[in-house]
Design a protein around this motif. Sequence first.
Motif, mmCIF file in Angstrom:
data_model
loop_
_atom_site.group_PDB
_atom_site.id
_atom_site.type_symbol
_atom_site.label_atom_id
_atom_site.label_comp_id
_atom_site.label_asym_id
_atom_site.label_seq_id
_atom_site.Cartn_x
_atom_site.Cartn_y
_atom_site.Cartn_z
ATOM 1 N N PRO A 38 0.827 -1.209 0.000
ATOM 2 C CA PRO A 38 0.000 0.000 0.000
ATOM 3 C C PRO A 38 0.860 1.256 0.000
ATOM 4 C CG PRO A 38 0.189 -0.838 2.208
ATOM 5 C CD PRO A 38 0.865 -1.852 1.322
ATOM 6 N N ASP A 39 0.252 2.358 -0.368
ATOM 7 C CA ASP A 39 0.918 3.655 -0.280
ATOM 8 C C ASP A 39 0.819 4.115 1.166
ATOM 9 O OD1 ASP A 39 1.845 6.211 -0.420
ATOM 10 O OD2 ASP A 39 0.159 6.997 -1.584
ATOM 11 N N VAL A 40 1.894 3.967 1.923
ATOM 12 C CA VAL A 40 1.855 4.305 3.350
ATOM 13 C C VAL A 40 1.815 5.818 3.575
ATOM 14 C CG1 VAL A 40 2.968 2.165 4.074
ATOM 15 C CG2 VAL A 40 4.375 4.190 3.579
ATOM 16 N N LEU A 41 1.984 6.598 2.513
ATOM 17 C CA LEU A 41 1.924 8.060 2.633
ATOM 18 C C LEU A 41 0.515 8.602 2.422
ATOM 19 C CD1 LEU A 41 5.143 9.063 0.648
ATOM 20 C CD2 LEU A 41 4.916 8.585 3.087
ATOM 21 N N GLN A 42 -0.411 7.743 2.018
ATOM 22 C CA GLN A 42 -1.763 8.209 1.707
ATOM 23 C C GLN A 42 -2.445 8.785 2.943
ATOM 24 O OE1 GLN A 42 -4.937 4.998 1.371
ATOM 25 N NE2 GLN A 42 -3.078 3.789 1.020
ATOM 26 N N VAL A 43 -3.413 9.690 2.698
ATOM 27 C CA VAL A 43 -4.105 10.365 3.797
ATOM 28 C C VAL A 43 -5.616 10.289 3.598
ATOM 29 C CG1 VAL A 43 -2.187 11.940 4.247
ATOM 30 C CG2 VAL A 43 -3.975 12.621 2.629
ATOM 31 N N ASN A 44 -6.344 10.506 4.688
ATOM 32 C CA ASN A 44 -7.805 10.519 4.643
ATOM 33 C C ASN A 44 -8.319 11.945 4.485
ATOM 34 O OD1 ASN A 44 -7.427 11.677 7.175
ATOM 35 N ND2 ASN A 44 -8.129 9.891 8.319
ATOM 36 N N LYS A 45 -9.620 12.133 4.684
ATOM 37 C CA LYS A 45 -10.214 13.457 4.466
ATOM 38 C C LYS A 45 -9.697 14.503 5.449
ATOM 39 C CE LYS A 45 -14.258 12.026 7.113
ATOM 40 N NZ LYS A 45 -15.666 11.598 6.986
ATOM 41 N N PHE A 46 -9.183 14.056 6.596
ATOM 42 C CA PHE A 46 -8.561 14.973 7.550
ATOM 43 C C PHE A 46 -7.126 15.296 7.153
ATOM 44 C CE2 PHE A 46 -11.827 13.089 10.299
ATOM 45 C CZ PHE A 46 -12.309 14.201 10.951
ATOM 46 N N GLY A 47 -6.614 14.624 6.117
ATOM 47 C CA GLY A 47 -5.212 14.770 5.766
ATOM 48 C C GLY A 47 -4.323 13.951 6.671
ATOM 49 N N ILE A 107 -3.385 0.099 19.816
ATOM 50 C CA ILE A 107 -1.959 -0.040 20.082
ATOM 51 C C ILE A 107 -1.268 -0.993 19.115
ATOM 52 C CG2 ILE A 107 -2.489 -1.743 21.886
ATOM 53 C CD1 ILE A 107 0.566 0.608 21.823
ATOM 54 N N GLU A 108 -1.906 -2.111 18.746
ATOM 55 C CA GLU A 108 -1.239 -3.064 17.856
ATOM 56 C C GLU A 108 -1.007 -2.459 16.475
ATOM 57 O OE1 GLU A 108 -2.156 -7.463 18.205
ATOM 58 O OE2 GLU A 108 -3.947 -6.583 19.128
ATOM 59 N N VAL A 109 -1.967 -1.692 15.984
ATOM 60 C CA VAL A 109 -1.786 -1.026 14.697
ATOM 61 C C VAL A 109 -0.652 -0.019 14.786
ATOM 62 C CG1 VAL A 109 -2.858 0.469 12.957
ATOM 63 C CG2 VAL A 109 -4.192 -1.375 14.002
ATOM 64 N N VAL A 110 -0.584 0.692 15.905
ATOM 65 C CA VAL A 110 0.501 1.661 16.098
ATOM 66 C C VAL A 110 1.848 0.953 16.111
ATOM 67 C CG1 VAL A 110 1.491 3.368 17.673
ATOM 68 C CG2 VAL A 110 -0.976 3.317 17.289
ATOM 69 N N GLU A 111 1.944 -0.152 16.851
ATOM 70 C CA GLU A 111 3.203 -0.901 16.931
ATOM 71 C C GLU A 111 3.679 -1.340 15.551
ATOM 72 O OE1 GLU A 111 2.475 -2.940 21.345
ATOM 73 O OE2 GLU A 111 2.169 -4.106 19.514
ATOM 74 N N ILE A 112 2.738 -1.772 14.712
ATOM 75 C CA ILE A 112 3.092 -2.191 13.351
ATOM 76 C C ILE A 112 3.347 -0.967 12.482
ATOM 77 C CG2 ILE A 112 2.292 -3.409 11.282
ATOM 78 C CD1 ILE A 112 0.399 -4.981 13.250
ATOM 79 N N GLY A 113 2.470 0.016 12.585
ATOM 80 C CA GLY A 113 2.515 1.181 11.702
ATOM 81 C C GLY A 113 3.813 1.956 11.770
ATOM 82 N N VAL A 114 4.401 2.041 12.968
ATOM 83 C CA VAL A 114 5.637 2.825 13.105
ATOM 84 C C VAL A 114 6.813 2.148 12.404
ATOM 85 C CG1 VAL A 114 4.926 3.940 15.256
ATOM 86 C CG2 VAL A 114 6.193 1.762 15.345
ATOM 87 N N THR A 115 6.654 0.893 11.994
ATOM 88 C CA THR A 115 7.742 0.173 11.323
ATOM 89 C C THR A 115 7.599 0.154 9.806
ATOM 90 O OG1 THR A 115 6.659 -2.017 11.314
ATOM 91 C CG2 THR A 115 7.842 -1.375 13.316
ATOM 92 N N THR A 116 6.555 0.781 9.276
ATOM 93 C CA THR A 116 6.213 0.615 7.855
ATOM 94 C C THR A 116 6.667 1.751 6.957
ATOM 95 O OG1 THR A 116 4.070 1.707 8.139
ATOM 96 C CG2 THR A 116 4.141 -0.684 8.492
ATOM 97 N N GLY A 117 7.166 2.822 7.543
ATOM 98 C CA GLY A 117 7.519 3.986 6.740
ATOM 99 C C GLY A 117 6.464 5.071 6.756
ATOM 100 N N ILE A 118 5.370 4.851 7.485
ATOM 101 C CA ILE A 118 4.399 5.929 7.664
ATOM 102 C C ILE A 118 5.098 7.054 8.436
ATOM 103 C CG2 ILE A 118 2.212 6.616 8.723
ATOM 104 C CD1 ILE A 118 1.291 3.711 8.489
ATOM 105 N N PRO A 119 5.056 8.279 7.946
ATOM 106 C CA PRO A 119 5.768 9.372 8.620
ATOM 107 C C PRO A 119 5.247 9.593 10.049
ATOM 108 C CG PRO A 119 5.079 10.027 6.410
ATOM 109 C CD PRO A 119 4.397 8.736 6.696
#
Length: 345
Positions: A62-71, A84-96
């Motif tokens: 997926p495009d980890v840089l993509q944003v929702n309507k809030f940006g 918390i589990e999504v956060v733990e994974i998300g911080v390792t994916t390249g999401i800024p």
Amino acid sequence: MKEYQLDDFIKATVTNDLKTVTECLEQGMSPNAKNKQKLSPFIASAANGHVELFRLFLKHQPDVLQVNKFGGTALIPASEKGFIEVVEIGVTTGIPINHVNRLGWSALLEAVILGDGGFLYQDIIRELLLSGADNQQKDFYQKDSYDYASELQQISISSLLTNSLKEDNFSEIRSFLKVGDIISAITHLITMPESAKKNFYLGQSYERLKRYKEADYYYQKEATKDAQFYFYLANSSRRQNNMVAAFEYLDKGIESSDAYFYRYHKTNFLRDTGKHEEALIEMARLLKEYPERVDFLFHQANSLESLGKIEAAIETLHLADRYQKNNKLFIEQASRLEMSIKEKK
């Protein structure tokens, strides 16, 4: 096999329908595709705390840089809602980590402003800080995360933000949970002295194993003494598709603790389950106390739009624009709705 459309894909993601999501992916549908509300399956999986789907989408580049309507990136609603589990994974994916949405908030700021300062949000904030979150990043009001933690009297969060993540008795437990070694976490926890934090981590451990009866047992042990546990019970009930119980626990939180936190998250639960009329009632109560909260007004406008009350949504967005003139989000959304009215005439 049924031929699916994007709305089917997003609905299946929101409802955690793994079978339908898998079929959509097999048909070549992209987790990056966005509907008219700028929601993609990838962001929807994070915003609803569906860990298995989030992991699955990550396998489809997926495009980890993509944003929702809030940006906001996928990491921001996950941090806001306590996933918390999504956060733990998300911080390792390249999401800024320090991406700022169009409300002027990063994941860290949202976790402070829309969290309760309890054990769960402490762990989310710790995870963000360890991953490089900037605790001096300021929003449109020139406030940083410490300013908000102080205003909200979140003493433990203020300490985290200033004392730079000191080790504590539960550091090893958090390490076990992050790597998925749940059994080791439980084995160590049961030997520790009785405490609210011990029962929190036992509940979290059993939730990760999807053994909700055991998780709820540990949360129930503390709920009448510490209202943050009503939020954990509400989230557990939601994962079990028992929304009646989820709302009951949120109402208990409203009655016994910080109504601001619980009312806000009740509106999240209501919007996520399509109950926009009820969400408007709760949001009206929040806005009576916090009339200039533009994020609350934006949520109100979205619910009004979902109910087809377009003119009322436009009026709400113009009000938000008056409160925060340096933010073009609200006037842009109002213009979009005004154009939709003209197109129907």
